[in-house]
Enzyme design. Structure first.
Site, PDB file in Angstrom:
ATOM      1  N   LYS A 126      56.905  62.593  29.013  1.00  0.00           N
ATOM      2  CA  LYS A 126      56.529  63.942  29.380  1.00  0.00           C
ATOM      3  C   LYS A 126      57.717  64.493  30.013  1.00  0.00           C
ATOM      4  CE  LYS A 126      52.573  65.928  30.374  1.00  0.00           C
ATOM      5  NZ  LYS A 126      51.278  66.037  29.850  1.00  0.00           N
ATOM      6  N   ASP A 166      51.749  71.559  27.823  1.00  0.00           N
ATOM      7  CA  ASP A 166      50.603  71.061  29.098  1.00  0.00           C
ATOM      8  C   ASP A 166      50.555  72.188  30.121  1.00  0.00           C
ATOM      9  OD1 ASP A 166      49.839  68.655  30.521  1.00  0.00           O
ATOM     10  OD2 ASP A 166      50.812  69.406  32.051  1.00  0.00           O
TER      11      ASP A 166
END
Ligand code: NDP
Length: 451
Positions: A126, A166
């Protein structure tokens, strides 16, 4: 002291304010996998947990860019490459002022097990920045993305680490990031997913997470012997990529989504949401949900400063199925109580870890069908992997092909999670089922690959 408590104690030093959400995610996984650790000593012998909770590396860098007034701005960028036992690092980028190392560690950790559940060859990662895209011009977004990629490009590659979007990172940001990568490296490779279709993106990637969450719910309700979603009132939180596409799929299958929310307020349209208008407001104009009631005066808009002290108004609306699709820890114990009291049968996490642990406890103890994020929202990363496959083979799949494969993948994940829960004596507990199935897959690969 049980095996879970003993293991958790080893990681007490991870428990600090910045790591709070990471620690929360880690604790949940360790409690879930306790039966696996009890039944097979190899996971302790090979120190899998010690190795899994520490990222392979955390890359932290400075991003400098010029705003529209030619003033120099400085932000912090990150990439947390967590685990690549099953394939290249894979996970989104989040641009939001709250981004810090702890939040990205939580998201990256969840991503490892989520990606494992898809059965596809992808590891977990991430990244992101504390940059706030809100209120910035297109040129400012472009300049920030260029600055971000100037540093990030050194650490990513189609077979090494493949970022995606995201919160705060949609097709526009992916386009600018990809364009900069291409310029710096002179390569045209599938180094990012979520690209616009006309330069290498997969059809259905924008829809995948929201649609996938609905497919998962349909499958879970069938397995659990509950009535399907058709004709049922559904509540959704968030008004971004995941929420809007969950709403779209719910409408397509004849359910009635009646709510959504953003960072400024909550919208409730009891007759069913006008999705066309919502998309116009949130995707095209990047506006506030308040604008909706100008065209639909019968709908109710509650601004954040009128929210009750405890609990969120979305979860006080009676519904058959709830879909939290905004952000982490948005659904608290009071919300869970309200949902249960109002007869809710199923809760599906479209966002990452939107339910607080106390809320999950209540759902499980009241036998609510509860679909945890790492299983229910895996549709996005699954279609990202389909995009990687298409890029690698220089091919294009039709919308129907992607949709069919997405639906099959979500049904497969749901069945695997339900079966694993049954095998480990916790039938109906999709939290434990998802954690055990995901952990086992990654852990077995780590053991086979040596240290
Ligand atoms: P978007 O940026 O498209 O939308 C996020 C939505 O949530 C916006 O409506 C935003 O409001 C709202 N929101 C964000 N933070 C808060 C907050 N603190 N309080 C209230 N509302 C908030 O993001 P996505 O839809 O892509 O992501 C939503 C969730 O889904 C995240 O948890 C993400 O990690 C997860 N997810 C996303 C995937 C994807 O494919 N995009 C894949 C898997 C998981 P506003 O419009 O006012 O900013």
């Amino acid at each position: 002291m049980g095996i879970a408590e003993k293991e958790i104690k080893k990681f007490e030093n991870h428990n600090c304010a910045e790591n709070a959400v990471f620690y929360q995610a880690m604790e949940e996984v360790i409690y879930s996998i306790a039966p696996l650790l009890e039944s097979d000593e190899k996971y302790i012998k090979y120190a899998i947990l010690e190795r899994l909770v520490v990222p392979d590396r955390i890359i932290k860098f400075k991003v400098t860019w010029l705003d529209d007034n030619n003033k120099i701005q400085v932000n912090t960028g990150y990439r947390v490459q967590f685990n690549n036992a099953l394939g290249p690092y894979k996970g989104g980028l989040r641009f939001h002022p709250t981004v810090n190392e702890g939040i990205l560690k939580f998201l990256g950790f969840e991503q490892i097990l989520k990606n494992a559940l898809t059965g596809l060859p992808i590891g977990g990662a991430k990244g992101g920045s504390d940059f706030d895209p809100k209120g910035k011009s297109d040129f400012e977004i472009m300049k920030f993305c260029s600055g971000f990629m100037t540093e990030l490009h050194k650490y990513i590659g189609a077979r090494m680490d493949v970022p995606a979007g995201d919160i705060g990172v949609g097709a526009r940001e992916i386009g600018y990031l990809y364009g900069e990568y291409k310029k710096i490296t002179s390569t045209y490779e599938g180094v990012m997913t979520g690209k616009p279709f006309f330069f290498g993106g997969s059809l259905m990637r924008p829809e995948a997470t929201g649609y996938g969450a609905v497919y998962f719910t349909e499958s879970m309700l069938e397995i659990e012997g509950k009535e399907p979603l058709t004709g049922k009132i559904c509540t959704v939180s968030g008004a971004g990529n995941v929420a809007l596409h969950a709403i779209e799929k719910l409408q397509q299958i004849g359910a009635i989504p009646v709510s959504c929310s953003d960072s400024k307020g909550t919208l409730h349209d009891a007759r069913g949401l006008d999705l066309k208008l919502l998309k116009e407001i949130k995707l095209k104009r990047r506006g506030s949900l308040q604008e909706y009631v100008k065209s639909h005066s019968e709908a109710k808009y509650i601004p954040v400063d009128e929210y009750p002290q405890d609990g969120h108004p979305v979860w006080d609306i009676p519904c058959y199925a709830a879909f939290p699709c905004a952000t982490q820890n948005e659904l608290c114990e009071t919300d869970a109580k309200n949902l249960i009291t109002n007869g809710c049968v199923s809760v599906t996490e479209g966002a990452n870890m939107p339910s607080r642990p106390e809320a999950i406890e209540l759902f499980l103890s009241h036998k609510i069908c509860f679909a945890p994020a790492k299983a229910a929202n895996a549709g996005g990363v699954a279609v990202s992997e389909f995009e990687m496959s298409q890029n690698a083979s220089m091919s294009r799949w039709s919308f129907e092909k992607v949709d069919t494969k997405l639906k099959e993948t979500m049904q497969m994940i749901c069945k695997r999670v339900a079966l694993t829960a049954k095998d480990y004596g916790v039938e109906g507990n999709y939290v434990d089922g998802a954690n055990i199935a995901g952990f086992k897959k990654v852990a077995d690969a780590m053991i086979a690959e040596g240290i």
